[in-house]
Design a protein around this motif. Structure first.
Motif, PDB file in Angstrom:
ATOM      1  N   LEU A  51      -1.226   0.129  16.608  1.00 11.20           N
ATOM      2  CA  LEU A  51      -2.639   0.242  16.963  1.00 11.20           C
ATOM      3  C   LEU A  51      -3.237   1.540  16.426  1.00 11.20           C
ATOM      4  CD1 LEU A  51      -2.760  -1.136  20.634  1.00 11.20           C
ATOM      5  CD2 LEU A  51      -3.307  -2.312  18.489  1.00 11.20           C
ATOM      6  N   ALA A  52      -2.506   2.646  16.571  1.00 11.61           N
ATOM      7  CA  ALA A  52      -3.009   3.923  16.067  1.00 11.61           C
ATOM      8  C   ALA A  52      -3.142   3.900  14.551  1.00 11.61           C
ATOM      9  CB  ALA A  52      -2.079   5.055  16.501  1.00 11.61           C
ATOM     10  N   GLU A  53      -2.130   3.369  13.877  1.00 14.96           N
ATOM     11  CA  GLU A  53      -2.169   3.253  12.416  1.00 14.96           C
ATOM     12  C   GLU A  53      -3.294   2.334  11.980  1.00 14.96           C
ATOM     13  OE1 GLU A  53      -0.381   2.991   8.290  1.00 14.96           O
ATOM     14  OE2 GLU A  53      -0.524   4.503   9.872  1.00 14.96           O
ATOM     15  N   GLY A  54      -3.432   1.200  12.672  1.00 10.55           N
ATOM     16  CA  GLY A  54      -4.429   0.218  12.285  1.00 10.55           C
ATOM     17  C   GLY A  54      -5.854   0.683  12.501  1.00 10.55           C
ATOM     18  N   VAL A  74      -0.747  24.719  -3.856  1.00 13.23           N
ATOM     19  CA  VAL A  74      -1.778  24.725  -2.821  1.00 13.23           C
ATOM     20  C   VAL A  74      -3.091  24.198  -3.384  1.00 13.23           C
ATOM     21  CG1 VAL A  74      -3.116  26.184  -1.266  1.00 13.23           C
ATOM     22  CG2 VAL A  74      -0.672  26.617  -1.579  1.00 13.23           C
ATOM     23  N   ASP A  75      -3.398  24.556  -4.623  1.00 13.68           N
ATOM     24  CA  ASP A  75      -4.625  24.063  -5.259  1.00 13.68           C
ATOM     25  C   ASP A  75      -4.624  22.549  -5.381  1.00 13.68           C
ATOM     26  OD1 ASP A  75      -5.620  26.609  -5.516  1.00 13.68           O
ATOM     27  OD2 ASP A  75      -4.835  26.890  -7.558  1.00 13.68           O
ATOM     28  N   ASP A  76      -3.455  21.981  -5.701  1.00  8.76           N
ATOM     29  CA  ASP A  76      -3.359  20.519  -5.794  1.00  8.76           C
ATOM     30  C   ASP A  76      -3.638  19.869  -4.449  1.00  8.76           C
ATOM     31  OD1 ASP A  76      -2.689  20.583  -8.487  1.00  8.76           O
ATOM     32  OD2 ASP A  76      -0.553  20.829  -8.061  1.00  8.76           O
ATOM     33  N   LEU A  77      -3.081  20.456  -3.387  1.00  8.28           N
ATOM     34  CA  LEU A  77      -3.287  19.893  -2.059  1.00  8.28           C
ATOM     35  C   LEU A  77      -4.753  19.978  -1.645  1.00  8.28           C
ATOM     36  CD1 LEU A  77      -0.149  21.247  -0.154  1.00  8.28           C
ATOM     37  CD2 LEU A  77      -0.555  18.927  -0.960  1.00  8.28           C
ATOM     38  N   LEU A  78      -5.431  21.039  -2.049  1.00  5.21           N
ATOM     39  CA  LEU A  78      -6.835  21.206  -1.678  1.00  5.21           C
ATOM     40  C   LEU A  78      -7.740  20.209  -2.392  1.00  5.21           C
ATOM     41  CD1 LEU A  78      -7.154  25.103  -1.549  1.00  5.21           C
ATOM     42  CD2 LEU A  78      -7.023  23.510   0.369  1.00  5.21           C
ATOM     43  N   GLN A  79      -7.215  19.525  -3.412  1.00  6.55           N
ATOM     44  CA  GLN A  79      -8.002  18.528  -4.113  1.00  6.55           C
ATOM     45  C   GLN A  79      -8.069  17.211  -3.349  1.00  6.55           C
ATOM     46  OE1 GLN A  79      -9.795  19.222  -6.840  1.00  6.55           O
ATOM     47  NE2 GLN A  79      -9.059  21.305  -6.513  1.00  6.55           N
ATOM     48  N   LEU A  80      -7.273  17.085  -2.260  1.00 11.90           N
ATOM     49  CA  LEU A  80      -7.325  15.861  -1.468  1.00 11.90           C
ATOM     50  C   LEU A  80      -8.738  15.644  -0.946  1.00 11.90           C
ATOM     51  CD1 LEU A  80      -4.013  16.125   0.572  1.00 11.90           C
ATOM     52  CD2 LEU A  80      -4.493  14.655  -1.374  1.00 11.90           C
ATOM     53  N   ARG A  81      -9.096  14.382  -0.794  1.00 14.94           N
ATOM     54  CA  ARG A  81     -10.459  14.060  -0.406  1.00 14.94           C
ATOM     55  C   ARG A  81     -10.840  14.688   0.928  1.00 14.94           C
ATOM     56  NH1 ARG A  81     -12.346   7.896  -0.702  1.00 14.94           N
ATOM     57  NH2 ARG A  81     -11.773   8.343  -2.870  1.00 14.94           N
ATOM     58  N   CYS A  82      -9.887  14.809   1.859  1.00  8.73           N
ATOM     59  CA  CYS A  82     -10.217  15.343   3.171  1.00  8.73           C
ATOM     60  C   CYS A  82     -10.598  16.824   3.101  1.00  8.73           C
ATOM     61  CB  CYS A  82      -9.051  15.163   4.142  1.00  8.73           C
ATOM     62  SG  CYS A  82      -7.500  15.871   3.585  1.00  8.73           S
ATOM     63  N   PHE A  83     -10.181  17.515   2.026  1.00 10.58           N
ATOM     64  CA  PHE A  83     -10.524  18.927   1.873  1.00 10.58           C
ATOM     65  C   PHE A  83     -11.638  19.146   0.853  1.00 10.58           C
ATOM     66  CE2 PHE A  83      -5.910  19.158   3.000  1.00 10.58           C
ATOM     67  CZ  PHE A  83      -6.112  19.643   4.282  1.00 10.58           C
ATOM     68  N   SER A  84     -11.973  18.085   0.128  1.00 12.56           N
ATOM     69  CA  SER A  84     -12.938  18.228  -0.965  1.00 12.56           C
ATOM     70  C   SER A  84     -14.347  18.090  -0.444  1.00 12.56           C
ATOM     71  CB  SER A  84     -12.661  17.171  -2.040  1.00 12.56           C
ATOM     72  OG  SER A  84     -13.638  17.241  -3.043  1.00 12.56           O
ATOM     73  N   SER A  85     -15.249  18.788  -1.070  1.00  9.76           N
ATOM     74  CA  SER A  85     -16.660  18.702  -0.682  1.00  9.76           C
ATOM     75  C   SER A  85     -17.354  17.503  -1.304  1.00  9.76           C
ATOM     76  CB  SER A  85     -17.405  19.981  -1.105  1.00  9.76           C
ATOM     77  OG  SER A  85     -17.307  20.183  -2.505  1.00  9.76           O
ATOM     78  N   HIS A 113       0.848  -1.184   0.000  1.00  7.38           N
ATOM     79  CA  HIS A 113       0.000   0.000   0.000  1.00  7.38           C
ATOM     80  C   HIS A 113       0.881   1.230   0.000  1.00  7.38           C
ATOM     81  CE1 HIS A 113       0.668  -0.593   4.443  1.00  7.38           C
ATOM     82  NE2 HIS A 113       0.906   0.707   4.354  1.00  7.38           N
ATOM     83  N   HIS A 114       0.251   2.382  -0.207  1.00  7.00           N
ATOM     84  CA  HIS A 114       0.927   3.670  -0.067  1.00  7.00           C
ATOM     85  C   HIS A 114       0.053   4.553   0.815  1.00  7.00           C
ATOM     86  CE1 HIS A 114       4.144   2.870  -2.973  1.00  7.00           C
ATOM     87  NE2 HIS A 114       3.231   2.164  -3.620  1.00  7.00           N
ATOM     88  N   MET A 115       0.538   5.726   1.135  1.00  8.38           N
ATOM     89  CA  MET A 115      -0.100   6.525   2.180  1.00  8.38           C
ATOM     90  C   MET A 115      -1.567   6.822   1.865  1.00  8.38           C
ATOM     91  SD  MET A 115       0.658   7.581   5.102  1.00  8.38           S
ATOM     92  CE  MET A 115      -0.453   8.310   6.296  1.00  8.38           C
ATOM     93  N   LEU A 116      -1.894   7.167   0.635  1.00 12.96           N
ATOM     94  CA  LEU A 116      -3.262   7.534   0.281  1.00 12.96           C
ATOM     95  C   LEU A 116      -3.853   6.610  -0.775  1.00 12.96           C
ATOM     96  CD1 LEU A 116      -2.898  11.447   0.040  1.00 12.96           C
ATOM     97  CD2 LEU A 116      -3.600  10.074   2.015  1.00 12.96           C
ATOM     98  N   SER A 117      -3.331   5.390  -0.854  1.00 14.89           N
ATOM     99  CA  SER A 117      -3.771   4.504  -1.936  1.00 14.89           C
ATOM    100  C   SER A 117      -5.212   4.027  -1.760  1.00 14.89           C
ATOM    101  CB  SER A 117      -2.832   3.293  -2.040  1.00 14.89           C
ATOM    102  OG  SER A 117      -2.693   2.640  -0.785  1.00 14.89           O
ATOM    103  N   GLY A 118      -5.769   4.141  -0.560  1.00 15.58           N
ATOM    104  CA  GLY A 118      -7.176   3.823  -0.384  1.00 15.58           C
ATOM    105  C   GLY A 118      -8.087   4.885  -0.964  1.00 15.58           C
ATOM    106  N   TRP A 119      -7.606   6.116  -0.977  1.00 13.76           N
ATOM    107  CA  TRP A 119      -8.367   7.223  -1.567  1.00 13.76           C
ATOM    108  C   TRP A 119      -8.026   7.420  -3.036  1.00 13.76           C
ATOM    109  CZ3 TRP A 119      -7.980  11.789   2.500  1.00 13.76           C
ATOM    110  CH2 TRP A 119      -8.652  11.414   3.667  1.00 13.76           C
ATOM    111  N   ILE A 145     -10.785   3.891  10.282  1.00 11.18           N
ATOM    112  CA  ILE A 145     -11.618   5.097  10.377  1.00 11.18           C
ATOM    113  C   ILE A 145     -11.495   5.944   9.115  1.00 11.18           C
ATOM    114  CG2 ILE A 145     -12.031   7.224  11.665  1.00 11.18           C
ATOM    115  CD1 ILE A 145     -11.122   5.783  14.180  1.00 11.18           C
ATOM    116  N   LEU A 146     -10.274   6.358   8.795  1.00 11.39           N
ATOM    117  CA  LEU A 146     -10.073   7.214   7.620  1.00 11.39           C
ATOM    118  C   LEU A 146     -10.023   6.434   6.313  1.00 11.39           C
ATOM    119  CD1 LEU A 146      -7.412   9.731   9.021  1.00 11.39           C
ATOM    120  CD2 LEU A 146      -9.887  10.020   8.849  1.00 11.39           C
TER     121      LEU A 146
END
Length: 231
Positions: A123-126, A219-230, A54-60, A132-133
């Motif tokens: 445990l925190a990662e899991g 900054v615009d690219d970062l704002l496209q992340l799912r956590c910031f997207s509507s 996996h990678h850090m955001l590969s689930g999203w 959760i995320l």
């Protein structure tokens, strides 16, 4: 015969105070931070890079496009920067404790508290990232129905490390020895020099993470992340 009882209590009281002093003088927080950082490094190096489970955001953002691969690679680097900072913080706290007073060391206690930190990371990662995320799961190369078993195994691994670490730390607290000569050089190092070294290492680790332009992101690219997207 009361005076005999009072005399016999003196050594036992001395032993209790000696053990309490040994436990309070051990850099527990520093070793836990080292365990957190080492756990993160192991996860990033083995699972993200070597096995590529996996990678850090590969689930999203699955690795199905160059843009998603670039994004995941960037956040893998930020994850490693965070691990680096945890290890650096642990070393800094250990240096501070050593400078103030020579700590009482025990190999079992040191390894045990590092295992506790590593287990806490798992445990925190899991729980947070995997469940959760849903940033990713442990092994995304297997069919979807099997992934939960890898996630459960990762949590059980973390719990086992905490249990083993607690047991080892308790045993080590009773066998700690006083550190002297090997730490004398550390205690005699000028604090200003150490602060400068740690500050430089901290900047080297975190500056790229806070400079998105180095990764080709705006900054615009970062704002496209799912956590910031509507969406």
């Amino acid at each position: 015969m009361a005076w005999l009882d009072s005399v016999s209590e003196v050594p036992s009281r001395a032993r209790v105070h000696h053990m309490e002093d040994r436990q309070s003088n051990f850099p527990t927080s520093a070793c836990v931070l080292l365990g957190l950082g080492l756990g993160a490094f192991f996860d990033g190096i083995v699972f993200h890079q070597l096995l590529q489970w996996h990678h850090m955001l590969s689930g999203w953002y699955p690795l199905n496009s160059i843009e998603n691969i670039t994004l995941n690679t960037t956040w893998d680097g930020i994850f490693h920067s965070a691990a680096y900072v945890l290890v650096l913080a642990g070393l800094f706290l250990m240096w501070q404790r050593t400078r103030r007073s020579a700590p009482r060391w025990s190999g079992s206690q040191c390894l045990g508290t590092i295992l506790i930190g590593w287990g806490i990371f798992n445990l925190a990662e899991g729980v947070v990232d995997h469940q959760i995320l849903r940033l990713h799961q442990v092994n995304e190369t297997v069919p979807d129905g099997q992934r939960i078993f890898w996630d459960i195994g990762f949590l059980l691994w973390g719990a086992a490390m905490i249990g083993m670490g607690v047991a080892m730390a308790r045993v080590g607290a009773q066998e700690g020895v006083h550190a002297k000569g090997s730490l004398q050089v550390v205690r005699n190092t000028p604090p200003a020099l150490v602060y400068v070294i740690f500050l430089l290492l901290l900047v080297l680790a975190t500056a790229p993470a806070f400079r998105p332009v180095l990764f080709g992101l705006s900054v615009d690219d970062l704002l496209q992340l799912r956590c910031f997207s509507s969406v």
